[in-house]
Design an enzyme around this catalytic site. Sequence first.
Site, PDB file in Angstrom:
ATOM      1  NE  ARG A  57      -3.243  -0.008   2.950  1.00 51.64           N
ATOM      2  CZ  ARG A  57      -2.645  -0.097   4.124  1.00 51.64           C
ATOM      3  NH1 ARG A  57      -2.358   1.002   4.691  1.00 51.64           N
ATOM      4  NH2 ARG A  57      -3.000  -1.085   4.946  1.00 51.64           N
ATOM      5  CE1 TYR A 110     -13.559  17.052 -14.940  1.00 56.88           C
ATOM      6  CE2 TYR A 110     -13.328  16.152 -12.395  1.00 56.88           C
ATOM      7  CZ  TYR A 110     -13.453  15.980 -13.822  1.00 56.88           C
ATOM      8  OH  TYR A 110     -13.506  14.944 -14.261  1.00 56.88           O
ATOM      9  CG  ASP A 184      -7.292  20.102 -11.542  1.00 59.37           C
ATOM     10  OD1 ASP A 184      -6.379  19.917 -12.263  1.00 59.37           O
ATOM     11  OD2 ASP A 184      -8.533  19.720 -11.609  1.00 59.37           O
ATOM     12  CE  LYS A 209      -9.132  13.815 -17.780  1.00 61.40           C
ATOM     13  NZ  LYS A 209      -9.375  14.630 -17.014  1.00 61.40           N
TER      14      LYS A 209
HETATM   15  C1  LIG Z   1     -10.357  14.786 -15.906  1.00 61.62           C
HETATM   16  C2  LIG Z   1     -10.118  15.880 -14.888  1.00 61.62           C
HETATM   17  C3  LIG Z   1     -10.351  15.466 -13.479  1.00 61.62           C
HETATM   18  C4  LIG Z   1     -10.453  14.104 -13.039  1.00 61.62           C
HETATM   19  O1  LIG Z   1      -9.549  13.164 -13.409  1.00 61.62           O
HETATM   20  P1  LIG Z   1     -10.149  11.503 -13.188  1.00 61.62           P
HETATM   21  O2  LIG Z   1      -8.805  11.036 -13.348  1.00 61.62           O
HETATM   22  O3  LIG Z   1     -10.988  11.419 -14.386  1.00 61.62           O
HETATM   23  O4  LIG Z   1     -10.589  11.319 -12.099  1.00 61.62           O
HETATM   24  C5  LIG Z   1      -9.823  16.519 -12.686  1.00 61.62           C
HETATM   25  N1  LIG Z   1      -9.452  17.936 -13.051  1.00 61.62           N
HETATM   26  C6  LIG Z   1      -9.718  18.139 -14.438  1.00 61.62           C
HETATM   27  C7  LIG Z   1      -9.254  19.564 -14.853  1.00 61.62           C
HETATM   28  C8  LIG Z   1      -9.893  17.145 -15.270  1.00 61.62           C
HETATM   29  O5  LIG Z   1      -9.881  17.356 -16.601  1.00 61.62           O
END
Ligand SMILES: *Cc1c(COP(=O)(O)O)cnc(C)c1O
Length: 413
Positions: A57, A110, A184, A209
């Site tokens: 973990r 988001y 973020d 992403k």
């Molecule tokens: C996709 C996204 C997230 C969340 O990511 P996941 O891996 O799908 O949980 C958070 N912030 C932004 C700006 C995103 O585009």
Amino acid sequence: MSEKFRTKLITAGRKDRYTQGGVSPVIQRASSLLFPTLKDKAFRGKNAKNKEFIYGRRGGLTQFAFQDAMTELENSAGCALYPSGVAAITTPILAFIKSGDNILVPGNVYEPVRSFCDTILTRMNVSTTYYDPSIGSDISALIQPETTIVYMESPGSITMEVQDVPAIVKAVKGVNPNIVTMIDNTYAAGVLFRPLDHGVDISMQSGTKYVTGHSDILLGMAMSNEKHWHQLFEYSYLMGQTVDPDTAYMALRGLRTILIRLDYHHDAGLKVANWLKSRSEVDKVFHPMLDDCKGSDIFKRDFSGANGLFSFVLKEHLTPERAAEFIENFDHFAMAYSWGGYESLMLMNQPEELEKFRHEGGVDFNGSLFRIHIGLEDVDDLIADLEKGFDRLGSSTSKPSTQGESKSHETSL
Ligand SMILES: *Cc1c(COP(=O)(O)O)cnc(C)c1O
């Protein structure tokens, strides 16, 4: 983009202990490590913080390699891993907030993060103040004695406002240096903008992403400065956050080629954005390099480039039939959530669907909005595909173009 960063990207996190002589790390699938002696158990326990394998973990050799790479690339003290981008955002918030506190969050945040604030944080007796993402140093006026976290996202979701992160951090720390600043950083993929260099305490991103880059992995990362690293990592560990070695391996594999992919996304995205801007059907293009996007001057100052994600708004509020005719018949734009993979995608939002996310100081529009991700296809094929989409709208007999009349409240969903 400096040569140094490009070069660093190739070997960051590569250590003989992780690779065992290979170029890439081994995939160490293990929950338990067998301790040969009591002494060995004690030694490893003491050195767990120094990436001594102790229990699955806490991560093993494969995760350590990816964590070391991210730590180095974002100039941070450490990188914690999560099973999704959302977990990489909500867990750090929970690690630094308590009942009675206040958090400042941009109004265009988001959507799942807004929902998290409105449900789970509300239930914990934490108040959320939504602010205009273009607020800059005026954010100091919103800080209350209870404010513990100032959260940012730049460019923001859908309408893509770019935040003046250095000004916000300076203003916040000027009022109360103990407030934790978080961002973020998914848009920048940890590459186009490095928040810790601008004084942000914790940089979070969805590795789903561009880092993994192939639309086949869910992953999140949070990178922190020295001051907050211990609490971030230990509290995340206590909340059971962990990532399997195969995911960590795929992430590091994707990371090695991220710059060359982003270079192409930047060029192709900007070319398509400028082409859309020239079309008479289009009202606005929210691409952070173009003027319709609030803060494009800040973007050009702080970011080393753009990615392939942006939005455009038609003058027309499409009827459901015309929307389907437009978006369901592309050859190269599939409809899906997410972005950052090698493929082009598109999704539509009607303005009334976005009402909840529009905020004081936000941009105004009445037409149908399309969020578009420009992938690695030949850009001329993508433009030809879009042109055919506009032809479909033009040749439709169902309804003439309404040139920006607001009809947003007539359509029920
Ligand atoms: C996709 C996204 C997230 C969340 O990511 P996941 O891996 O799908 O949980 C958070 N912030 C932004 C700006 C995103 O585009």
